[in-house]
Each structure stands twice: as C-alpha cells, then as structure tokens.
Design an enzyme around this catalytic site. Structure first.
Site, short mmCIF file in Angstrom:
data_model
loop_
_atom_site.label_atom_id
_atom_site.label_comp_id
_atom_site.label_asym_id
_atom_site.label_seq_id
_atom_site.Cartn_x
_atom_site.Cartn_y
_atom_site.Cartn_z
N ARG A 247 63.89 52.18 37.12
CA ARG A 247 63.33 51.38 38.20
C ARG A 247 64.31 51.24 39.36
O ARG A 247 63.91 51.23 40.51
CB ARG A 247 62.94 50.00 37.66
CG ARG A 247 62.36 49.08 38.70
CD ARG A 247 62.45 47.63 38.27
NE ARG A 247 61.49 47.27 37.26
CZ ARG A 247 61.68 46.23 36.43
NH1 ARG A 247 62.77 45.50 36.50
NH2 ARG A 247 60.76 45.94 35.53
N TYR A 248 65.59 51.12 39.06
CA TYR A 248 66.62 50.99 40.09
C TYR A 248 67.36 52.31 40.19
O TYR A 248 67.60 52.97 39.17
CB TYR A 248 67.60 49.88 39.72
CG TYR A 248 66.92 48.56 39.42
CD1 TYR A 248 66.30 47.85 40.45
CD2 TYR A 248 66.89 48.03 38.13
CE1 TYR A 248 65.68 46.64 40.20
CE2 TYR A 248 66.26 46.82 37.87
CZ TYR A 248 65.66 46.13 38.90
OH TYR A 248 65.04 44.94 38.65
N ARG B 119 70.70 52.98 37.80
CA ARG B 119 70.75 52.71 36.36
C ARG B 119 69.38 52.87 35.73
O ARG B 119 68.36 52.64 36.39
CB ARG B 119 71.29 51.31 36.09
CG ARG B 119 70.55 50.19 36.81
CD ARG B 119 71.53 49.04 37.10
NE ARG B 119 70.86 47.82 37.54
CZ ARG B 119 70.54 47.55 38.81
NH1 ARG B 119 70.73 48.47 39.75
NH2 ARG B 119 69.99 46.40 39.13
N CYS C 54 64.03 45.69 15.53
CA CYS C 54 65.02 44.63 15.75
C CYS C 54 65.39 44.02 14.41
O CYS C 54 64.66 44.18 13.43
CB CYS C 54 64.46 43.52 16.63
SG CYS C 54 63.91 44.07 18.25
N CYS D 89 62.04 37.72 17.81
CA CYS D 89 62.11 36.44 18.52
C CYS D 89 60.70 36.10 19.02
O CYS D 89 60.00 36.95 19.55
CB CYS D 89 63.06 36.57 19.70
SG CYS D 89 64.64 37.31 19.21
N CYS E 63 59.79 36.90 22.76
CA CYS E 63 60.22 38.21 23.28
C CYS E 63 59.25 38.76 24.32
O CYS E 63 58.05 38.77 24.12
CB CYS E 63 60.33 39.22 22.14
SG CYS E 63 60.78 40.86 22.71
N ARG F 51 59.04 41.82 25.07
CA ARG F 51 58.53 43.12 24.60
C ARG F 51 57.81 42.95 23.26
O ARG F 51 57.73 43.86 22.46
CB ARG F 51 59.68 44.12 24.44
CG ARG F 51 60.35 44.47 25.74
CD ARG F 51 60.99 45.86 25.69
NE ARG F 51 61.63 46.14 26.97
CZ ARG F 51 62.94 46.05 27.18
NH1 ARG F 51 63.76 45.72 26.20
NH2 ARG F 51 63.43 46.32 28.37
N ASP G 279 59.65 35.09 30.47
CA ASP G 279 58.64 36.00 31.00
C ASP G 279 57.24 35.59 30.55
O ASP G 279 57.09 34.81 29.61
CB ASP G 279 58.94 37.43 30.50
CG ASP G 279 60.18 38.00 31.16
OD1 ASP G 279 60.21 38.06 32.40
OD2 ASP G 279 61.13 38.37 30.44
N ASP H 221 62.28 37.95 36.24
CA ASP H 221 61.78 39.31 36.31
C ASP H 221 60.37 39.18 36.89
O ASP H 221 59.49 38.62 36.22
CB ASP H 221 61.75 39.93 34.90
CG ASP H 221 62.22 41.37 34.93
OD1 ASP H 221 61.76 42.11 35.81
OD2 ASP H 221 63.04 41.73 34.07
N LYS I 46 64.14 42.20 38.99
CA LYS I 46 64.76 40.91 38.69
C LYS I 46 65.41 40.34 39.94
O LYS I 46 66.13 41.06 40.63
CB LYS I 46 65.88 41.11 37.67
CG LYS I 46 65.46 41.09 36.23
CD LYS I 46 66.69 41.02 35.36
CE LYS I 46 66.80 42.09 34.31
NZ LYS I 46 66.27 43.38 34.50
C1 PLP Z 1 66.96 44.38 33.91
C2 PLP Z 1 66.83 45.79 34.19
C3 PLP Z 1 67.94 46.57 34.50
C4 PLP Z 1 69.33 46.02 34.55
O1 PLP Z 1 69.46 45.16 35.64
P1 PLP Z 1 70.89 44.53 35.98
O2 PLP Z 1 70.55 43.58 37.08
O3 PLP Z 1 71.77 45.65 36.39
O4 PLP Z 1 71.39 43.85 34.75
C5 PLP Z 1 67.75 47.90 34.76
N1 PLP Z 1 66.53 48.46 34.72
C6 PLP Z 1 65.44 47.73 34.44
C7 PLP Z 1 64.13 48.39 34.41
C8 PLP Z 1 65.55 46.37 34.15
O5 PLP Z 1 64.47 45.66 33.84
S1 SF4 Z 2 64.28 39.43 22.21
FE1 SF4 Z 2 62.77 40.98 21.58
S2 SF4 Z 2 63.86 42.93 21.71
FE2 SF4 Z 2 65.42 41.30 21.66
S3 SF4 Z 2 65.94 41.04 19.48
FE3 SF4 Z 2 64.37 39.53 19.96
S4 SF4 Z 2 62.46 40.58 19.38
FE4 SF4 Z 2 64.02 42.19 19.57
#
Ligand code: PLP
Ligand code: SF4
Length: 344
Positions: free
Chosen positions: A90-91, A94, A103, A107, A110, A112, A270, A307, A314
């Site tokens: 996305r960025y 990175r 996992c 959690c 979570c 995800r 989220d 986010d 973010k």
């Molecule tokens: C959170 C995230 C990152 C990392 O973001 P930082 O601000 O560098 O910690 C990179 N890619 C995606 C898609 C993210 O959601």
């Molecule tokens: S927050 Fe989500 S991805 Fe992270 S350890 Fe917990 S269940 Fe797994």
C-alpha cells in the site's frame, strides 16, 4: 473462576475453556455460535494467567454475535492492495508479507479475524512470486512479516525466507509484527534469535495490550531478542474494558521500557465484525493520550493511530495540542493551559 492450572496447555475448545474457568457452561450454545464464526485458541502461557485484563482478550464472548452495520470483513483493506498472493503493498517503501494465517492465540478484537486461522503458511510457489515482485519493485525497502503471526513458523523456515530476502539486495530492513514473544515466549528460542541476528537488520514490533501479559517468561524472550540485536517496538490496541485507562497504559508502557521495548503505535480499534463491545470513541482515546503526555517519559509515548476503514492508510489521530487563532496559533500545554504562538 478456578485457580490457575499448574501445567497450562493450549485451550482450543469451549470445554477446555470451561474447565479453566474462563467461560460458563450455561453459555455453551451461544459461545458455540461465536466459535463457528471466529476461531478460538488460547496459548499455554496465556491460559496460565489469572489477570482479567488478559483473559478477557481471548475468552469468547456472546457479544461477538452482535454485528453492527459499520463493521467490515476486511476493515483495513488488506485485500485492496495485493499485487501477488500473500503480499500487501500500500505504501511505496514497504510491503506486508502474510507469512501464515495461524496464531498462537485468537484475540477476540482482531482486525483480521475473518482470515486468521484459515489457510496454512505461504507456499514455496507463492513465496517465489513475492520474491519476483520485490526484485521488480526495488522501491520496496522494507518487508514486514505479519499474518496471522509469523513467529509460529519454525526458525528454520524463517531463516530460509530471510536468507532469500537478504539476497535480493534491495532491502534496508525486515520487520516482524508478532504477538508470540508475549503470548508464547517459549517459541523465541536461541535458534530463532540466532536466525534473526544477521547482516540484514531485523526489527520487531511486539503486540502487547496489558502489563500482566509481560510474564517472566515473556521478559526472558524479549531479552533473547535484544541480545540478538533486534530493536524492539510495541503496538497496542486500545480496548474498552482491557486497557482504555491511563493507569493501565502507563503501567504497560513503563514495563515495556524496562524490557527495552519502545512503545510505537497505539491503535484505535478497527471496525472488525463483532467487536463493538471493545470500541471506544476517538474523543475518549484522545483524552487518555492527553492524560499520558504530562506524566510519562517521552520515549514511552506511542503514536495514537487510526487505520482508515476501506484501506486508506494509518494516520495519527491526536490528541491535538495546537489550533489556529487569527494570524497565529493557540498551543495547549500538558496541564491544559493555553498559550499564544506566532510564526515569523
Ligand atoms: C500498517 C501498515 C504498514 C506499516 O505502517 P508503518 O506506519 O510503517 O508501521 C505497511 N503496510 C500496510 C498495508 C499497513 O497496513
Ligand atoms: S491480533 Fe489477530 S493476528 Fe494478531 S495474534 Fe491476535 S488473532 Fe492473531
């Protein structure tokens, strides 16, 4: 609630959670519905903790059945920026590598939660595609291992992946986001630490939400990582009923500093399905952060981030210490008093 078990095992069923005194047998039918929608698992280390602020993060709850209209299946839009399977880019500089969906704990909040625990680890063919993409996209200077939790993979497998990423020659660093050092510290072996201690710098962001999660075993795992030259940061999710309280967060951040972990991000929760009971308002979150500013050392201050739902990234969400006033500004100090400021 029963006493803590002497030799804790992972809790992977409602029956096991009832025996550990985490859930009520009378709620079994309702919680079975919860477990059908969202995986349940509590690691041995976390099954052995008596702290309510820890247990409530992992114990299935009937309130998870309340899905609100604003809640999204992919709340941060991981799927919207996926050039090849397993990679979210996305960025520009990175990209996130979803090394596995598994996992050690699931959690309850979570973001995800719709995908964790489903498929297995990234296949060799998929990883090769990821490497091809990175080779063709040298603007990516940082690969972020996430999941699931990347540290459920073996030291040997991670070492192999890191060797190949290092060989690309395009990366400045690799970063791991993991809950394992805290929830399953026994997985941070000397062999793992050895694999992370390499020419390509490996940074780690440890997901930790409550001071009681940092047990002696977790502290020892963090020490193994810092000895291997892995800089440690933390990410925390701000959660109603768990840590949405300046006292709890102060205790957490101070404890992290004692273990050489720099608080990095505090995430506003989220819009994940069935997590409304954990959410607070942005205004409540800002007030908590403002309370921490005056009383806590600067290096313990995380950035409070949201986010933006839909995959828009973010951003820091305050609190705000500055506002426009005519030609100049009004700046608020940590005690709440206001002061004028003028640019040149
Ligand atoms: C959170 C995230 C990152 C990392 O973001 P930082 O601000 O560098 O910690 C990179 N890619 C995606 C898609 C993210 O959601
Ligand atoms: S927050 Fe989500 S991805 Fe992270 S350890 Fe917990 S269940 Fe797994």
């Amino acid at each position: 609630m029963t006493a803590r078990p002497t030799t804790p095992a992972a809790l992977t069923s409602l029956e096991a959670m009832e025996r550990a005194g985490l859930t009520d047998p009378a709620d079994r039918a309702m919680l079975a519905q919860v477990a059908e929608s969202f995986r349940v698992r509590i690691s041995p280390a976390m099954a052995g903790t008596a702290a309510e602020g820890v247990r409530a993060q992992f114990r299935p709850d009937a309130r998870e059945l309340q899905i609100r209209p604003e809640e999204l299946a992919d709340p941060i839009g991981d799927d919207a920026h996926r050039p090849v399977p397993g990679l979210t880019h996305r960025y520009p500089d990175r990209a996130i590598l979803h090394a596995t969906q598994a996992c050690e704990v699931y959690c309850r909040f979570c973001f995800r939660r719709e995908t964790v625990g489903s498929a297995g680890a990234l296949s060799e063919a998929e990883f090769r595609q990821v490497l091809d993409y990175l080779r063709a996209t040298p603007a990516v200077r940082e690969v972020i291992f996430t999941g699931g939790d990347p540290l459920v993979l073996s030291a040997r497998r991670l070492g192999g992946m890191l060797d190949r990423l290092q060989a690309l020659g395009t990366l400045d660093l690799v970063r791991f986001h993991s809950r394992v050092p805290v929830v399953a510290p026994e997985r941070v072996t000397e062999a793992l630490a050895g694999v992370l201690d390499r020419a390509l710098p490996v940074w780690m962001v440890v997901h930790v939400n409550h001071p009681e999660e940092i047990t002696e075993a977790a502290a020892a795992a963090l020490r193994r990582l810092t000895r291997a030259g892995v800089p440690l940061l933390s990410q925390t999710v701000l959660l109603r009923g768990i840590n949405a309280d300046p006292e709890v967060l102060e205790a957490l951040f101070r404890k992290l500093l004692r273990h050489r972990v720099k608080p990095y991000y505090l995430h506003h929760p989220d819009l994940a399905k069935g997590t409304g009971h954990f959410r607070l308002t942005l205004e409540e979150g800002q007030a908590i952060l403002a309370a921490l500013r005056g009383r806590l050392t600067g290096i313990a201050q995380p950035t409070y981030v949201l986010d933006i739902p839909g995959g828009h990234g973010k951003v820091p969400v305050g609190p705000v210490w500055l506002r426009r006033a005519g030609e100049g500004w009004i700046v608020t100090d940590p005690q709440g008093s206001e002061h004028p400021y003028r640019d040149l």
